[in-house]
Design a protein around this motif. Structure first.
Motif, PDB file in Angstrom:
ATOM      1  N   ALA A   1     -37.043  75.377  49.887  1.00 23.19           N
ATOM      2  CA  ALA A   1     -36.084  75.557  49.339  1.00 23.19           C
ATOM      3  C   ALA A   1     -34.903  75.418  49.897  1.00 23.19           C
ATOM      4  O   ALA A   1     -33.820  75.347  50.376  1.00 23.19           O
ATOM      5  CB  ALA A   1     -35.646  76.488  48.391  1.00 23.19           C
TER       6      ALA A   1
ATOM      7  N   GLN B   1     -40.469  74.960  39.642  1.00 22.70           N
ATOM      8  CA  GLN B   1     -40.687  75.843  41.000  1.00 22.70           C
ATOM      9  C   GLN B   1     -42.357  76.130  40.868  1.00 22.70           C
ATOM     10  O   GLN B   1     -43.283  75.338  40.014  1.00 22.70           O
ATOM     11  CB  GLN B   1     -40.604  76.967  40.042  1.00 22.70           C
TER      12      GLN B   1
ATOM     13  N   LEU C   1     -33.299  82.609  42.097  1.00 21.02           N
ATOM     14  CA  LEU C   1     -32.246  81.861  41.741  1.00 21.02           C
ATOM     15  C   LEU C   1     -31.292  82.124  43.223  1.00 21.02           C
ATOM     16  O   LEU C   1     -30.170  80.801  43.003  1.00 21.02           O
ATOM     17  CB  LEU C   1     -31.883  82.359  40.598  1.00 21.02           C
TER      18      LEU C   1
ATOM     19  N   TYR D   1     -31.851  78.072  44.300  1.00 16.67           N
ATOM     20  CA  TYR D   1     -31.979  76.998  43.189  1.00 16.67           C
ATOM     21  C   TYR D   1     -30.078  76.828  43.167  1.00 16.67           C
ATOM     22  O   TYR D   1     -29.428  76.003  43.612  1.00 16.67           O
ATOM     23  CB  TYR D   1     -32.436  77.360  41.635  1.00 16.67           C
ATOM     24  N   ASN D   2     -30.251  78.397  43.084  1.00 21.00           N
ATOM     25  CA  ASN D   2     -28.234  77.896  42.682  1.00 21.00           C
ATOM     26  C   ASN D   2     -27.260  77.216  44.227  1.00 21.00           C
ATOM     27  O   ASN D   2     -25.999  76.695  43.951  1.00 21.00           O
ATOM     28  CB  ASN D   2     -27.821  79.535  42.256  1.00 21.00           C
TER      29      ASN D   2
ATOM     30  N   VAL E   1     -27.657  73.590  44.302  1.00 18.39           N
ATOM     31  CA  VAL E   1     -26.576  73.337  43.468  1.00 18.39           C
ATOM     32  C   VAL E   1     -25.426  72.839  43.400  1.00 18.39           C
ATOM     33  O   VAL E   1     -24.608  71.591  43.417  1.00 18.39           O
ATOM     34  CB  VAL E   1     -27.264  73.634  41.644  1.00 18.39           C
TER      35      VAL E   1
ATOM     36  N   ALA F   1     -36.788  73.018  37.225  1.00 17.93           N
ATOM     37  CA  ALA F   1     -35.784  73.566  38.127  1.00 17.93           C
ATOM     38  C   ALA F   1     -35.391  71.832  38.913  1.00 17.93           C
ATOM     39  O   ALA F   1     -34.269  70.970  39.151  1.00 17.93           O
ATOM     40  CB  ALA F   1     -36.218  74.568  38.970  1.00 17.93           C
TER      41      ALA F   1
ATOM     42  N   ASN G   1     -33.019  69.685  36.452  1.00 19.04           N
ATOM     43  CA  ASN G   1     -32.103  69.624  36.812  1.00 19.04           C
ATOM     44  C   ASN G   1     -31.385  69.594  37.806  1.00 19.04           C
ATOM     45  O   ASN G   1     -29.684  69.224  37.753  1.00 19.04           O
ATOM     46  CB  ASN G   1     -31.490  71.488  35.931  1.00 19.04           C
ATOM     47  N   ILE G   2     -32.253  69.721  39.018  1.00 20.39           N
ATOM     48  CA  ILE G   2     -30.909  68.842  40.651  1.00 20.39           C
ATOM     49  C   ILE G   2     -31.251  67.857  40.079  1.00 20.39           C
ATOM     50  O   ILE G   2     -29.660  67.363  40.585  1.00 20.39           O
ATOM     51  CB  ILE G   2     -32.102  69.719  41.865  1.00 20.39           C
TER      52      ILE G   2
ATOM     53  N   ASP H   1     -32.832  76.544  34.131  1.00 16.41           N
ATOM     54  CA  ASP H   1     -31.458  77.452  35.272  1.00 16.41           C
ATOM     55  C   ASP H   1     -31.315  76.367  36.565  1.00 16.41           C
ATOM     56  O   ASP H   1     -31.561  75.313  35.654  1.00 16.41           O
ATOM     57  CB  ASP H   1     -32.760  78.794  35.748  1.00 16.41           C
ATOM     58  N   SER H   2     -30.915  76.637  37.517  1.00 14.38           N
ATOM     59  CA  SER H   2     -30.620  75.881  38.044  1.00 14.38           C
ATOM     60  C   SER H   2     -29.409  74.326  37.603  1.00 14.38           C
ATOM     61  O   SER H   2     -29.741  73.403  37.897  1.00 14.38           O
ATOM     62  CB  SER H   2     -31.712  74.702  38.404  1.00 14.38           C
TER      63      SER H   2
END
Length: 259
Positions: A31, A63, A81, A85-86, A89, A110, A113-114, A141-142
């Motif tokens: 990451a 993850q 997060l 990930y945040n 993104v 994730a 969503n990425i 999430d993400s």
């Protein structure tokens, strides 16, 4: 072995998630490394388009659950997060260069969503997407709860997030989740062709388009029109605009330099 491979060729940065033994699932090292690579791509004038893909059979399984269940190495969800990930993104959306997600296999959690946060999603015919979170008692999430309903509608997004059903590439295309599904035998060729096309387009204009689409998610009509005016004036001052108009008048193919 590096958890991410990077190759820059013909003004394209090819970023390959490289943990195929765990379906390219994210640990902290991968990451943070991806964030560093995105930062370099943002400022590197030799990079005018980016391709994000995975090594082996998967795009990204999200993850690495071994990391979050490890007594010694578990960073905790707050850190995962807020530090993993945040930022990834946000970097995808704030890099003013086109990013292709070349989804070569399963994209889960994730990882899905990425991919959806990227500008253009090209899916291998055997790829699939799954909001796997609810299956282990978590929530998407993400950016999943932000991008998914905007791509496919509230009802479909709600069902996929709650049921955790695997969606094959062909259905994802019908739903509007991905731009195009590509057959196996021409997948790499079509991804490269799209990336080359983007890398030879007016890079600043593409960056402005990205800004506008980002803001359209929260702007009202008046604010969006104002921003269009502002960025159109800036676009008209670029070298690529001058080249595009000259090429049109002279009936020749333009040579854009991203300036």
């Amino acid at each position: 072995m590096s958890s991410i491979q990077l190759k820059i060729e013909n003004n394209i940065a090819y970023i390959t998630l490289n943990r195929p033994e765990v379906f390219n699932s994210f640990n902290r090292e991968m990451a943070l490394q991806l964030q560093d690579i995105f930062d370099d791509c943002k400022t590197n004038d030799d990079v005018r388009a980016i391709v994000l893909t995975g090594k082996g059979k998967a795009f990204c399984a999200g993850q690495d659950l071994k990391e979050v269940t490890s007594p010694e190495h578990n960073p905790g969800f707050k850190k995962i997060l807020e530090e993993h990930y945040n930022p990834i993104v946000l970097k995808i959306r704030h890099i003013e260069k086109p990013i292709i997600a070349a989804v070569n296999g399963v994209a889960a959690g994730a990882g899905a969503n990425i991919a959806l946060a990227c500008d253009i999603v090209l899916a291998h015919e055997k790829a699939s997407f799954i909001q796997a979170f609810s299956l282990i008692g978590l929530i998407p999430d993400s950016g999943g709860t932000f991008f998914l309903p905007r791509l496919i509608g509230f009802q479909k997004a709600s069902a996929l997030a709650m049921l955790g059903e695997k969606i094959p590439a062909q259905e994802a295309e019908k739903l509007g989740m991905v731009y195009k599904v590509i057959p196996d035998e021409v997948f790499q060729e079509e991804v490269q062709k799209t990336a080359i096309k983007l890398a030879n387009m007016p890079t600043k204009a593409l960056g402005f388009i990205k800004q506008l689409l980002n803001q359209s998610l929260t702007n009202n009509l008046e604010s969006q029109l104002d921003l269009e005016s502002k960025l159109q004036i800036e676009a008209a001052q670029t070298d690529d605009y001058a080249e595009g108009v000259s090429a049109f008048i002279e009936k020749r193919k333009p040579v854009f330099k991203g300036k």
